[in-house]
Design an enzyme around this catalytic site. Structure first.
Site, short mmCIF file in Angstrom:
data_model
loop_
_atom_site.label_atom_id
_atom_site.label_comp_id
_atom_site.label_asym_id
_atom_site.label_seq_id
_atom_site.Cartn_x
_atom_site.Cartn_y
_atom_site.Cartn_z
CG ASP A 25 1.81 5.19 4.65
OD1 ASP A 25 1.17 4.13 4.66
OD2 ASP A 25 2.94 5.32 5.16
CG HIS B 91 5.19 0.98 2.69
ND1 HIS B 91 4.64 2.11 2.11
CD2 HIS B 91 4.68 0.94 3.94
CE1 HIS B 91 3.83 2.72 2.97
NE2 HIS B 91 3.83 2.03 4.09
NE ARG C 77 9.22 -4.86 10.88
CZ ARG C 77 8.51 -3.78 10.55
NH1 ARG C 77 7.19 -3.80 10.69
NH2 ARG C 77 9.12 -2.69 10.11
CG HIS D 156 -0.12 0.12 2.54
ND1 HIS D 156 0.59 -0.94 3.06
CD2 HIS D 156 0.09 1.16 3.38
CE1 HIS D 156 1.19 -0.56 4.19
NE2 HIS D 156 0.92 0.71 4.40
#
Length: 332
Positions: free
Chosen positions: A199, A254, A264, A197
């Site tokens: 941002d 990304h 993570r 996607h």
């Protein structure tokens, strides 16, 4: 937790093109502009944000995600609140759980949901101090960008994300170790933690622990893994900044792949303008208005469009300016 598992393009390893911007060097403004043009992504060092502050917030974040699911779901909500696997309301899922909070200056609520933790005051203070520090760093970066572009006044961009009524968000993500990775039943497929996607905001600021998973998409279509660095911050150019620079800067696509062995944890500050702010190419970056690639829109209009789209959609496409051929002959 629901899983989205599919074959994805093999990323490049052993080569890190990620630009590094030294905030202590004013001349980094030129490298910063180039990074936004070539990648829409860069790493910031010498940023001045306390490592102890970041460590405390990461600890409190881990404490929250370590709570039983039954307790975390008590603060589930949309758009703000706890979420698990479902990303938005349009069918996107991933190997992730998250806490999404309003980070605007006038939200009045402060950080959400600290009462679930053993030390709610510590969590609240860390969130408030972190948000304040990252907001200031974001403004510093945006002012370096305007310096590099030769735009006056130098707060042309930074004022959009520092006013009292800005629409900014803080997102805490947790990607648990994924047991499906490396198992024969998975047939060597990757597991998507967070799908590809861009941002929608002006710019976003990422900090994560030392677990890999983040990848960015290069202009040639290939994916590159971003080496983790818990002491630095990573910036993504957002769709709104791409529009304001009339396509000169690129909103980076990304994604995050799940990790089979380690958790993570990431913290992302999304710097957005006020809902009524009009977004359009800056006239000072064009010779004439005929060069405009995008129609003007308000942030509220674009945000609503983003909320109603899938992650991988090209959200800017519907706002691209429709050009007409001035030489077209009229019918008699």
């Amino acid at each position: 937790m629901a899983v989205l598992s599919k074959q994805v393009a093999v990323p490049k390893f052993g080569f890190s093109p990620i630009p590094v911007i030294d905030m202590s060097d004013p001349e980094s403004k030129h490298a910063l502009v180039k990074a936004c043009e070539d990648f829409g992504f860069f790493k910031v060092i010498n940023h001045g944000i306390s490592a102890e502050l970041v460590s405390v917030l990461e600890h409190e974040t881990v404490e929250f995600f370590s709570l039983p699911k039954s307790e975390k779901t008590l603060v589930a909500g949309y758009p703000f609140g706890y979420g698990n696997s479902k990303i938005g309301r349009n069918g996107d899922v991933g190997w992730v759980e998250y806490l999404l909070m309003n980070a605007s200056l006038d939200s009045g609520s402060g950080p959400l949901f600290p009462s679930l933790l053993k030390s709610p005051g510590t969590f609240r203070n860390a969130l408030e101090e972190y948000t304040t520090s990252v907001r200031k760093m974001t403004c510093d970066v945006l002012e370096m960008i305007t310096d590099g572009l030769g735009i006056n006044p130098r707060n042309t961009l930074s004022k959009l994300v520092s006013d009292q009524n800005t629409d900014s968000i803080l997102r805490l993500n947790h990607y648990p170790p994924c047991p499906l990775i490396n198992k024969k039943t998975n047939c060597g497929k990757n597991v998507i933690g967070f799908g590809e996607h861009t941002d929608p905001q002006i710019i976003s600021v990422l900090r994560s622990n030392n677990t890999s998973g983040l990848q960015i998409n290069l202009t040639d279509g290939s994916w590159v893994s971003v080496p983790p660095d818990h002491s630095s911050f990573f910036f993504n150019v957002g769709d709104s900044l791409q529009v304001m620079t009339n396509g000169r800067f690129k909103s980076v696509r990304h994604r995050v792949l799940a990790n089979g062995d380690k958790s993570r944890v990431s913290m992302i500050y999304f710097a957005g303008p006020s809902l009524t702010q009009r977004i359009a190419p800056l006239t000072c970056l064009m010779d004439n208005e005929d060069e405009m690639l995008y129609e003007e829109f308000t942030w509220s209009e674009y945000r609503n469009s983003a909320y109603n789209s899938r992650l991988s959609d090209n959200r800017l496409q519907q706002f691209e300016r429709k050009t007409t051929n001035s030489n077209t002959l009229l019918n008699d």
